[in-house]
Enzyme design. Structure first.
Site, mmCIF file in Angstrom:
data_model
loop_
_atom_site.group_PDB
_atom_site.id
_atom_site.type_symbol
_atom_site.label_atom_id
_atom_site.label_comp_id
_atom_site.label_asym_id
_atom_site.label_seq_id
_atom_site.Cartn_x
_atom_site.Cartn_y
_atom_site.Cartn_z
ATOM 1 C CG ASP A 31 -6.690 -18.756 -10.169
ATOM 2 O OD1 ASP A 31 -5.728 -18.084 -9.763
ATOM 3 O OD2 ASP A 31 -6.577 -19.924 -10.593
ATOM 4 C CG ASP A 79 -1.588 -21.416 -14.700
ATOM 5 O OD1 ASP A 79 -2.009 -21.609 -15.852
ATOM 6 O OD2 ASP A 79 -0.555 -21.945 -14.263
#
Length: 305
Positions: free
Chosen positions: A26, A28
């Protein structure tokens, strides 16, 4: 479940890395926060690649194209190319083109990035930008519709308003019209403990108005992993999902049979993971990570050895 939620350290890190061929990150809260890279994250990604691992970036953010993501990754020191990036704007376009075989236009509640990704696969759209409200209720119920629209797609849209909600309802009154949502994240966490509403709020509004459920593309939907796996022939048993959210990243990993690693530089906490582990609830157990680190920088010593 005893082996879940293990704190990664020393030889276990090397053991884990040796057991995988591909690592999904992922973005952020994992490799960057806002516009700042997480300390050591670029070194981790670049060394993983150098050591022969395949690295991919999976994000529910629908406001950037693959190209925009690569620009940001490179600017922050990550060795990355467009082929490594799988965002919901891109994956939604892939779904409509390859899976749904859409022959028509999309009514898009979303961003210019989503418009661009749809155009890249040859799908025209209408709807991006402000849609001011005029007239009265009977006018709204009878607004002219584009007969070529065959799907409604909902992503993040800063111009979302009552008229867009109404247009989506009118299109979705036709049961033949496809209904796709990029993701269900309800809040976007910001620095300093602040948050703003996420795409999930807009999608829920449209689902409520249309009295229909959207097909969701983003994590934890398996389609997000399938998008990468089909293209690159990934073996789930030899793939690691690294994320900061238990309800999206870790649940995706569980849904797809991947190894999972929670980093504590983003949304979820070790206490959250432990609460799920002790809950006895099958859905919550899917949100329990195999491993936990404070930051992915903890992988560095094993990669430098």
């Amino acid at each position: 479940m005893a082996s879940k939620c293990r704190r990664l350290s020393g030889p276990i890190i090397r053991e884990l890395l040796d057991s995988v061929e591909s690592v999904l990150f992922d973005c952020d809260g994992v490799i960057w926060r806002g516009d700042e890279a997480v300390t050591g994250a670029a070194d981790v990604i670049n060394l993983l690649k150098k050591n022969g691992k395949r690295v991919f970036f999976l994000t529910n953010n629908s406001t950037k194209t693959r190209r925009m993501y690569v620009d940001k990754l490179r600017k922050l020191g990550f060795n990355a190319s467009e082929e490594d990036v799988f965002g919901t704007a891109f994956c939604s376009a892939v779904y409509l083109k390859s899976e749904a075989k859409l022959n028509g236009k999309v009514y898009l509640i979303g961003s210019n990035a989503m418009k661009q990704e749809l155009q890249n696969v040859g799908i025209p759209q209408v709807g991006v930008g402000p849609d001011p409200i005029t007239g009265v209720q009977i006018d709204w119920a009878n607004i002219p519709l584009d007969p070529e629209v065959k799907a409604v797609v909902v992503g993040f849209d800063e111009h979302f308003n009552y008229m867009k909600l109404n247009r989506a309802l009118q299109y979705l009154s036709n049961p033949e019209c496809l209904f796709v949502g990029t993701n269900t994240d309800t809040r976007l966490p910001l620095e300093g403990g602040k948050a703003v509403p996420g795409t999930g709020c807009l999608l829920k509004a449209v689902e409520t108005a249309a009295q229909r459920q959207a097909l969701v593309i983003g994590k934890p939907s398996k389609f997000m992993f399938d998008c990468v796996a089909r293209q690159y022939g990934l073996d789930p048993a030899k793939t690691l999902m690294v994320g900061d959210r238990l309800d999206t990243d870790i649940l995706l990993g569980s849904n797809c049979g991947l190894k999972t690693l929670l980093t504590l530089t983003g949304v979820s906490t070790a206490a959250d993971a432990e609460a799920h582990r002790c809950s006895g609830c099958p859905l919550r157990l899917g949100m329990v990570p195999d491993y936990i680190v404070e930051s992915i920088a903890e992988l560095l010593p094993a990669l430098q050895a």
